[in-house]
Design a protein around this motif. Structure first.
Motif, PDB file in Angstrom:
ATOM      1  N   PHE A 217       0.844  -1.201   0.000  1.00  0.00           N
ATOM      2  CA  PHE A 217       0.000   0.000   0.000  1.00  0.00           C
ATOM      3  C   PHE A 217       0.874   1.243   0.000  1.00  0.00           C
ATOM      4  O   PHE A 217       1.764   1.393   0.833  1.00  0.00           O
ATOM      5  CB  PHE A 217      -0.911   0.003   1.238  1.00  0.00           C
ATOM      6  CG  PHE A 217      -1.845   1.182   1.295  1.00  0.00           C
ATOM      7  CD1 PHE A 217      -2.986   1.216   0.509  1.00  0.00           C
ATOM      8  CD2 PHE A 217      -1.582   2.265   2.126  1.00  0.00           C
ATOM      9  CE1 PHE A 217      -3.854   2.303   0.541  1.00  0.00           C
ATOM     10  CE2 PHE A 217      -2.442   3.364   2.164  1.00  0.00           C
ATOM     11  CZ  PHE A 217      -3.573   3.373   1.373  1.00  0.00           C
ATOM     12  N   ALA A 252      -3.724  13.104   4.864  1.00  0.00           N
ATOM     13  CA  ALA A 252      -4.449  11.871   4.573  1.00  0.00           C
ATOM     14  C   ALA A 252      -3.478  10.772   4.162  1.00  0.00           C
ATOM     15  O   ALA A 252      -3.614   9.623   4.583  1.00  0.00           O
ATOM     16  CB  ALA A 252      -5.483  12.109   3.475  1.00  0.00           C
ATOM     17  N   ASN A 255      -1.743   9.199   7.137  1.00  0.00           N
ATOM     18  CA  ASN A 255      -2.702   8.524   8.020  1.00  0.00           C
ATOM     19  C   ASN A 255      -3.297   7.285   7.365  1.00  0.00           C
ATOM     20  O   ASN A 255      -3.570   6.283   8.037  1.00  0.00           O
ATOM     21  CB  ASN A 255      -3.778   9.504   8.481  1.00  0.00           C
ATOM     22  CG  ASN A 255      -3.281  10.407   9.598  1.00  0.00           C
ATOM     23  OD1 ASN A 255      -3.142   9.954  10.731  1.00  0.00           O
ATOM     24  ND2 ASN A 255      -2.968  11.647   9.288  1.00  0.00           N
ATOM     25  N   MET A 256      -3.513   7.336   6.049  1.00  0.00           N
ATOM     26  CA  MET A 256      -3.961   6.130   5.336  1.00  0.00           C
ATOM     27  C   MET A 256      -2.905   5.034   5.440  1.00  0.00           C
ATOM     28  O   MET A 256      -3.225   3.868   5.666  1.00  0.00           O
ATOM     29  CB  MET A 256      -4.196   6.453   3.855  1.00  0.00           C
ATOM     30  CG  MET A 256      -5.452   7.237   3.572  1.00  0.00           C
ATOM     31  SD  MET A 256      -5.461   7.754   1.825  1.00  0.00           S
ATOM     32  CE  MET A 256      -7.092   8.512   1.728  1.00  0.00           C
ATOM     33  N   ILE A 258      -0.684   4.649   7.736  1.00  0.00           N
ATOM     34  CA  ILE A 258      -0.663   4.138   9.114  1.00  0.00           C
ATOM     35  C   ILE A 258      -1.839   3.186   9.331  1.00  0.00           C
ATOM     36  O   ILE A 258      -1.689   2.107   9.913  1.00  0.00           O
ATOM     37  CB  ILE A 258      -0.684   5.314  10.116  1.00  0.00           C
ATOM     38  CG1 ILE A 258       0.662   6.054  10.078  1.00  0.00           C
ATOM     39  CG2 ILE A 258      -0.996   4.823  11.519  1.00  0.00           C
ATOM     40  CD1 ILE A 258       0.666   7.374  10.840  1.00  0.00           C
ATOM     41  N   GLY A 259      -3.013   3.573   8.835  1.00  0.00           N
ATOM     42  CA  GLY A 259      -4.196   2.706   8.967  1.00  0.00           C
ATOM     43  C   GLY A 259      -3.971   1.374   8.271  1.00  0.00           C
ATOM     44  O   GLY A 259      -4.280   0.305   8.818  1.00  0.00           O
ATOM     45  N   ALA A 260      -3.419   1.419   7.062  1.00  0.00           N
ATOM     46  CA  ALA A 260      -3.193   0.184   6.312  1.00  0.00           C
ATOM     47  C   ALA A 260      -2.176  -0.710   7.021  1.00  0.00           C
ATOM     48  O   ALA A 260      -2.328  -1.933   7.047  1.00  0.00           O
ATOM     49  CB  ALA A 260      -2.724   0.510   4.901  1.00  0.00           C
ATOM     50  N   TYR A 262      -1.611  -0.776  10.300  1.00  0.00           N
ATOM     51  CA  TYR A 262      -2.350  -1.361  11.429  1.00  0.00           C
ATOM     52  C   TYR A 262      -3.243  -2.495  10.932  1.00  0.00           C
ATOM     53  O   TYR A 262      -3.390  -3.519  11.582  1.00  0.00           O
ATOM     54  CB  TYR A 262      -3.186  -0.256  12.098  1.00  0.00           C
ATOM     55  CG  TYR A 262      -4.179  -0.756  13.116  1.00  0.00           C
ATOM     56  CD1 TYR A 262      -3.786  -1.025  14.422  1.00  0.00           C
ATOM     57  CD2 TYR A 262      -5.517  -0.966  12.775  1.00  0.00           C
ATOM     58  CE1 TYR A 262      -4.695  -1.490  15.365  1.00  0.00           C
ATOM     59  CE2 TYR A 262      -6.428  -1.422  13.699  1.00  0.00           C
ATOM     60  CZ  TYR A 262      -6.023  -1.696  14.989  1.00  0.00           C
ATOM     61  OH  TYR A 262      -6.925  -2.157  15.907  1.00  0.00           O
ATOM     62  N   GLY A 263      -3.824  -2.303   9.738  1.00  0.00           N
ATOM     63  CA  GLY A 263      -4.743  -3.291   9.179  1.00  0.00           C
ATOM     64  C   GLY A 263      -4.072  -4.556   8.674  1.00  0.00           C
ATOM     65  O   GLY A 263      -4.757  -5.523   8.360  1.00  0.00           O
ATOM     66  N   VAL A 265      -0.941  -4.682   6.361  1.00  0.00           N
ATOM     67  CA  VAL A 265      -0.069  -4.704   5.183  1.00  0.00           C
ATOM     68  C   VAL A 265       1.092  -3.739   5.375  1.00  0.00           C
ATOM     69  O   VAL A 265       0.980  -2.744   6.089  1.00  0.00           O
ATOM     70  CB  VAL A 265      -0.821  -4.346   3.881  1.00  0.00           C
ATOM     71  CG1 VAL A 265      -1.909  -5.371   3.591  1.00  0.00           C
ATOM     72  CG2 VAL A 265      -1.407  -2.943   3.930  1.00  0.00           C
ATOM     73  N   ARG A 266       2.203  -4.047   4.687  1.00  0.00           N
ATOM     74  CA  ARG A 266       3.354  -3.144   4.729  1.00  0.00           C
ATOM     75  C   ARG A 266       3.015  -1.908   3.908  1.00  0.00           C
ATOM     76  O   ARG A 266       2.576  -2.027   2.754  1.00  0.00           O
ATOM     77  CB  ARG A 266       4.586  -3.850   4.176  1.00  0.00           C
ATOM     78  CG  ARG A 266       5.047  -4.998   5.065  1.00  0.00           C
ATOM     79  CD  ARG A 266       6.056  -5.877   4.361  1.00  0.00           C
ATOM     80  NE  ARG A 266       6.509  -6.948   5.247  1.00  0.00           N
ATOM     81  CZ  ARG A 266       5.897  -8.120   5.373  1.00  0.00           C
ATOM     82  NH1 ARG A 266       4.812  -8.385   4.668  1.00  0.00           N
ATOM     83  NH2 ARG A 266       6.367  -9.036   6.205  1.00  0.00           N
ATOM     84  N   ALA A 282       1.342  12.954  12.443  1.00  0.00           N
ATOM     85  CA  ALA A 282       1.019  11.533  12.286  1.00  0.00           C
ATOM     86  C   ALA A 282       2.254  10.657  12.441  1.00  0.00           C
ATOM     87  O   ALA A 282       2.157   9.508  12.888  1.00  0.00           O
ATOM     88  CB  ALA A 282       0.360  11.291  10.935  1.00  0.00           C
ATOM     89  N   MET A 285       2.429   9.757  15.833  1.00  0.00           N
ATOM     90  CA  MET A 285       1.429   8.737  16.184  1.00  0.00           C
ATOM     91  C   MET A 285       1.953   7.343  15.859  1.00  0.00           C
ATOM     92  O   MET A 285       1.755   6.404  16.640  1.00  0.00           O
ATOM     93  CB  MET A 285       0.118   8.996  15.440  1.00  0.00           C
ATOM     94  CG  MET A 285      -0.890   7.870  15.600  1.00  0.00           C
ATOM     95  SD  MET A 285      -2.544   8.313  15.059  1.00  0.00           S
ATOM     96  CE  MET A 285      -2.360   8.349  13.287  1.00  0.00           C
ATOM     97  N   ALA A 289       2.007   4.727  18.755  1.00  0.00           N
ATOM     98  CA  ALA A 289       1.175   3.527  18.663  1.00  0.00           C
ATOM     99  C   ALA A 289       1.988   2.312  18.204  1.00  0.00           C
ATOM    100  O   ALA A 289       1.462   1.211  18.136  1.00  0.00           O
ATOM    101  CB  ALA A 289       0.004   3.778  17.716  1.00  0.00           C
ATOM    102  N   ILE A 291       3.431   1.596  15.187  1.00  0.00           N
ATOM    103  CA  ILE A 291       2.961   1.109  13.893  1.00  0.00           C
ATOM    104  C   ILE A 291       4.133   1.186  12.905  1.00  0.00           C
ATOM    105  O   ILE A 291       4.705   2.260  12.709  1.00  0.00           O
ATOM    106  CB  ILE A 291       1.821   2.013  13.355  1.00  0.00           C
ATOM    107  CG1 ILE A 291       0.729   2.209  14.406  1.00  0.00           C
ATOM    108  CG2 ILE A 291       1.285   1.457  12.038  1.00  0.00           C
ATOM    109  CD1 ILE A 291      -0.201   1.070  14.592  1.00  0.00           C
TER     110      ILE A 291
ATOM    111  N   PRO B  86      -8.983   9.077   7.265  1.00  0.00           N
ATOM    112  CA  PRO B  86      -7.918   8.433   6.493  1.00  0.00           C
ATOM    113  C   PRO B  86      -7.348   7.185   7.164  1.00  0.00           C
ATOM    114  O   PRO B  86      -7.010   6.217   6.471  1.00  0.00           O
ATOM    115  CB  PRO B  86      -6.850   9.530   6.345  1.00  0.00           C
ATOM    116  CG  PRO B  86      -7.260  10.648   7.216  1.00  0.00           C
ATOM    117  CD  PRO B  86      -8.728  10.508   7.472  1.00  0.00           C
ATOM    118  N   GLY B  90      -7.451   3.483   5.352  1.00  0.00           N
ATOM    119  CA  GLY B  90      -6.292   2.603   5.223  1.00  0.00           C
ATOM    120  C   GLY B  90      -6.590   1.210   5.767  1.00  0.00           C
ATOM    121  O   GLY B  90      -6.213   0.199   5.170  1.00  0.00           O
TER     122      GLY B  90
END
Lengths: 584, 299
Positions: A217, A252, A255-256, A258-260, A262-263, A265-266, A282, A285, A289, A291, B86, B90
């Protein structure tokens, strides 16, 4: 050693980059080492742009100093670049467009007028085709065989076929034949030297390395000179299974990513200084967190919008200090395409192993210029471990469990019974926040201290996972260059020139700017007879960091902040001055 | 706790797995805060839909209401101010089998995070966003928010607010959200229905939950809303008609409509992102082993 430098210049929109890339690809296909320097401005049409392809049987680490062949598409190019034409050199131009009086030619150089527009008119009324005739003449002078040139030219159109491709091939052949009939090849003309080499920009190397390391990602907002990382990844997205998201802004984008991460994927984001400034909160963060995250920071001249298409190493202070509070990070600083490929892989490995953000520091000079790489230097077979570091065990799962290394077991959403809350607030081992009703209560004050120590304790391990400074060149040389990132290229070329003058030098390359490997660095500096710090910024930011971390003050400095890359001659001149040899 | 089966981020089928419940962290909101109603509605909706807690990720920003993920037993991400969307996107794209719900306040979503709000809606990401809209900044002790009404006196506007409030409903309509609702913390049952509908909806579901701040907003109180709210479903509103939705969205004052304003079926971002058609990204192979032909383009 055979070496030649070919320069083409004109206005933006003239197709200079295409001419330069075709020349560079032709030379790399001949098995030569090539450095392709694309100099452009922040305009889409007009202005002045130029491309220099430097090729040699020996490694080429920079664009070099002079040019042996100059293809001038307009008068401005002749005016600006003729002084750089080396003795024995030739300038190619179209007399229908402008004239070059003999008085303007530097001593020992000559002009080859080629009627490129007339050649083009044989095929089409589109004047852009003039480049093909000029390209053909230039290629002949450089020693590039016509079939090699034409194959590169045809490939530059991709899958496109038809008249435009045929016209280009025809016009290039005409230009080539004209030059052959009216001029000898340049004295430095090169010949085939081996198997074709790969030619890639630093950004392509970074994107390729990221994908090889398992990146799935990439979220990014366009910003020169980082954008072509997104372009490469987007072009290959479906083929290699990487989701590429152009975000609404850099906030964005990070943060996207970081979300990915956490979800499960590298993930990576890439930007330049202005965008990185927006990402700073971020970044913290991701540190807090824990991440894993890779951020590419491709520097350009600042401050603020600065010189968007020019290079600099002015963001080191920002990368070191980005984020409120303290959290562990690494800053990797590759110098060329091979190093960039490997640094991207290492960045993912370090981020994942130590569950923290890793910065890959690039700059415009590395990101956007072309460098040859041997196929054997790019190993795509990277081991990619599973991201599952913890199995459900029926006991209370502690995402931020205290461990000797500081790294805690990480579960991914979707795993049964291992739920946790990633938090930007301070938290305990289970991820419960201790920032509101618990803050200030003695037992939780102590907890906060332990949690800070757990996170910051990872820095020791990060040091072991990253590359220490490397000394190259004779150990007992009278002068040691100290540098980081793409600046190393011009130094490597300068070292060759200096060696030819019987001046031995060596180079202490800082491959990981943070954490600094202080013991190695101190020993190397203490062994050096004289040091010369070379950086593309005003204040010597690496020098400041080294002084802060080691107490060693590097007082001899070559600092440059005009937006242009270092030229080897500048490094040579400064080295001789520092050594008391004077400039010869 | 489920046994020790091999970990997978793919959905586990045919096993009885724990549903969502309260976590061992107690909410720290002021007694009587509207947010208690929202966390109850989210829990009710997830229980009703029988989505196991390990399949749910609650994502929030910063503010009183953004503490919500800590109070339930699912996965969660308590991120930074304004960035819940965002982060949530993700997570969705990393694993689109997960039920992703973003929660947060009006300052978080319509102030510092307003850009992301608009762009996430136009992408029609398949997720749910519940804003706990109290028309005030609570955690920073009572400044005006983007939804504070004209004239409202706050610490930062002692002479009264002099700018127009954002209307989240019409903004969502303009930006292309495909499920748009307003709820009220005084009616948890209706809110749970709307949240459940949003989770089931394929596309971006936005629920503006009016959640009174009992400490800092002395205007938009529970009573203020009780005197004004009426239910769209009882008033002949057709949520598939965007013109009717626009008309209803403009009602704010003597009457405040609650319920579903608008719903449309459109492809989601995940439907249109080709890489995701091969399954959750987190389960796809990674790396370039054996892909040496990729290097040919550099010759």
């Amino acid at each position: 050693m055979g070496e030649i430098s070919v320069r083409a210049g004109g206005a933006a929109g003239d197709g200079i980059a295409s001419v330069g890339e075709t020349l560079a690809h032709s030379l790399s296909r001949m098995g030569l080492h090539v450095f392709g320097h694309n100099a452009y401005q922040s305009v889409i049409r007009g202005g002045h742009v130029w491309f220099q392809a430097r090729a040699s049987t020996a490694p080429t680490h920079s664009q070099g100093d002079a040019c042996d062949i100059l293809y001038a598409l307009n008068k401005e190019t002749a005016d600006v670049h003729l002084p750089s034409l080396s003795r024995g050199g030739t300038v190619v131009f179209d007399p229908e467009k402008f004239d070059i009086p003999a008085s303007q030619l530097p001593a020992g150089t000559k002009a080859l007028p080629v009627k490129t527009l007339e050649i083009a008119r044989k095929f089409t009324s589109q004047s852009i085709l003039q480049n093909a005739g000029g390209l053909g003449a230039t290629a002949f002078l450089a020693g590039i065989p016509l079939d090699v040139l034409q194959a590169s030219l045809a490939d530059s159109f991709g899958k496109k076929k038809g008249d435009v491709v045929d016209w280009n091939l025809g016009a290039s052949a005409d230009g080539y034949a004209f030059a052959q009939a009216n001029s000898a090849a340049n004295d430095h003309a090169v010949a085939k030297a081996g198997e074709p080499k790969l030619l890639m920009t630093g950004n392509a190397a970074i994107a390729l390395g990221a994908a090889a390391a398992g990146c799935k990602f990439l979220a990014q907002y366009p910003m020169t000179p980082a954008s072509s990382i997104m372009h490469w990844m987007a072009a290959h997205s479906r083929d290699i299974g990487v989701v590429v998201k152009q975000a609404e802004d850099e906030l964005a984008a990070i943060n996207m990513a970081i979300g990915a991460s956490y979800g499960g994927v590298r993930s990576m984001t890439a930007t330049s200084g202005g965008g990185f400034a927006l990402m700073v909160e971020a970044l913290g963060m991701a540190g807090m967190a824990e991440i894993p995250l890779v951020v590419v920071e491709s520097q350009r001249s600042g401050p603020s919008t600065g010189l968007p298409t020019k290079t600099e190493q002015g963001d080191l202070n920002m990368m070191l200090g980005a984020g409120q509070g303290e959290f562990p990070r690494a800053i990797l600083a590759p110098a060329n395409a091979v190093e960039a490929y490997r640094a991207a892989i290492r960045a993912f490995q370090v981020a994942e192993e130590w569950q923290t953000p890793v910065l890959l520091a690039s700059d415009l000079h590395l990101s956007e210029n072309y460098m040859t790489v041997d196929r054997s230097e790019i190993d795509l077979n990277v081991e990619i471990p599973s991201l599952f570091s913890v199995q459900p065990n029926g006991h209370d799962y502690k995402r931020y469990q205290y461990t000797p290394s500081g790294v805690s077991p990480r579960s991914l959403p979707g795993q049964v019974g291992l739920q946790w809350i990633a938090g930007s607030d301070e938290h305990d081992e289970k991820g419960h926040l201790i920032s509101d009703v618990k803050s200030g209560i003695p037992v939780w004050v102590a907890e906060r201290t332990k949690m800070m120590q757990k996170r910051m304790g990872k820095l020791a391990g990060i040091g072991r996972s990253t590359e220490p400074p490397r000394l190259e060149g004779p150990a007992d040389a009278p002068l040691t260059f100290v540098a980081w990132g793409s600046t190393v290229g011009a130094i490597r070329d300068a070292m060759v020139t200096l060696a030819a003058k019987n001046v031995a030098t060596n180079l202490l390359q800082i491959r990981t700017v943070f954490p600094l490997h202080v013991d190695v660095l101190e020993a190397a500096i203490d062994r050096a007879k004289t040091t010369l710090l070379v950086e593309a910024n005003y204040s010597g930011q690496l020098g400041r960091l080294i002084r802060a971390e080691t107490g060693r003050h590097l007082t001899n400095r070559l600092l440059k902040y005009d937006g242009e890359p270092f030229y080897p001659y500048e490094v040579v001149g400064k080295a001789l001055e520092v050594l008391g040899h004077g400039r010869n | 706790m489920a046994g020790t089966s091999a970990p997978s981020v793919a959905p586990t089928v045919g096993t009885l797995l724990p549903l969502i419940g309260k976590s061992d962290t107690k909410p720290t909101w002021c007694p009587g805060c509207g947010d208690f109603g929202v966390v109850a509605a989210v829990e009710m909706a997830l229980k009703r839909l029988k989505i196991p807690s390990h399949q749910v990720v609650l994502v929030s920003g910063i503010g009183c209401s953004s503490n919500l993920p800590h109070f339930l037993s699912s996965y969660g991400f308590h991120s930074i101010h304004g960035r819940s969307l965002p982060v949530a996107e993700g997570i969705r794209w990393a694993n689109h089998t997960l039920t992703v719900i973003a929660t947060g306040g009006d300052g978080d979503g319509f102030g510092i995070g307003a850009g992301h709000f608009i762009h996430t809606m136009r992408r029609n990401v398949d997720m749910t966003y519940v804003t706990m809209d109290n028309q005030i900044y609570g955690l920073t002790t009572g400044q005006a928010s983007p939804t504070s009404m004209m004239g409202q006196k706050t610490k930062s506007t002692p002479a009264g607010v002099i700018e127009n409030p954002i209307d989240p409903i019409s903004l969502a309509l303009a930006a292309g959200a495909t499920y748009i609702a307003r709820a009220f913390s005084g009616d948890v049952k209706q809110m749970a229905d709307l949240v459940a509908g949003g989770i089931q909806h394929k596309g971006f579901a936005f629920i503006d939950a009016m959640s009174p701040c009992v400490t800092y907003n002395k205007i938009n109180t529970f009573d203020w809303f009780r005197q004004r709210v009426y239910k769209l479903e009882n008033s002949g509103h057709d949520p598939t008609d965007i013109v009717q939705a626009w008309q209803r969205s403009l009602e704010w004052g003597d009457k405040v409509p609650t319920g579903l304003f608008y719903k449309a079926d459109k492809p989601t971002y995940e439907d249109l992102e080709e890489v995701l058609t091969a399954g959750p990204l987190a389960n796809q192979p990674a790396g370039l082993k054996g892909r040496e032909s990729l290097l040919d383009e550099f010759i």
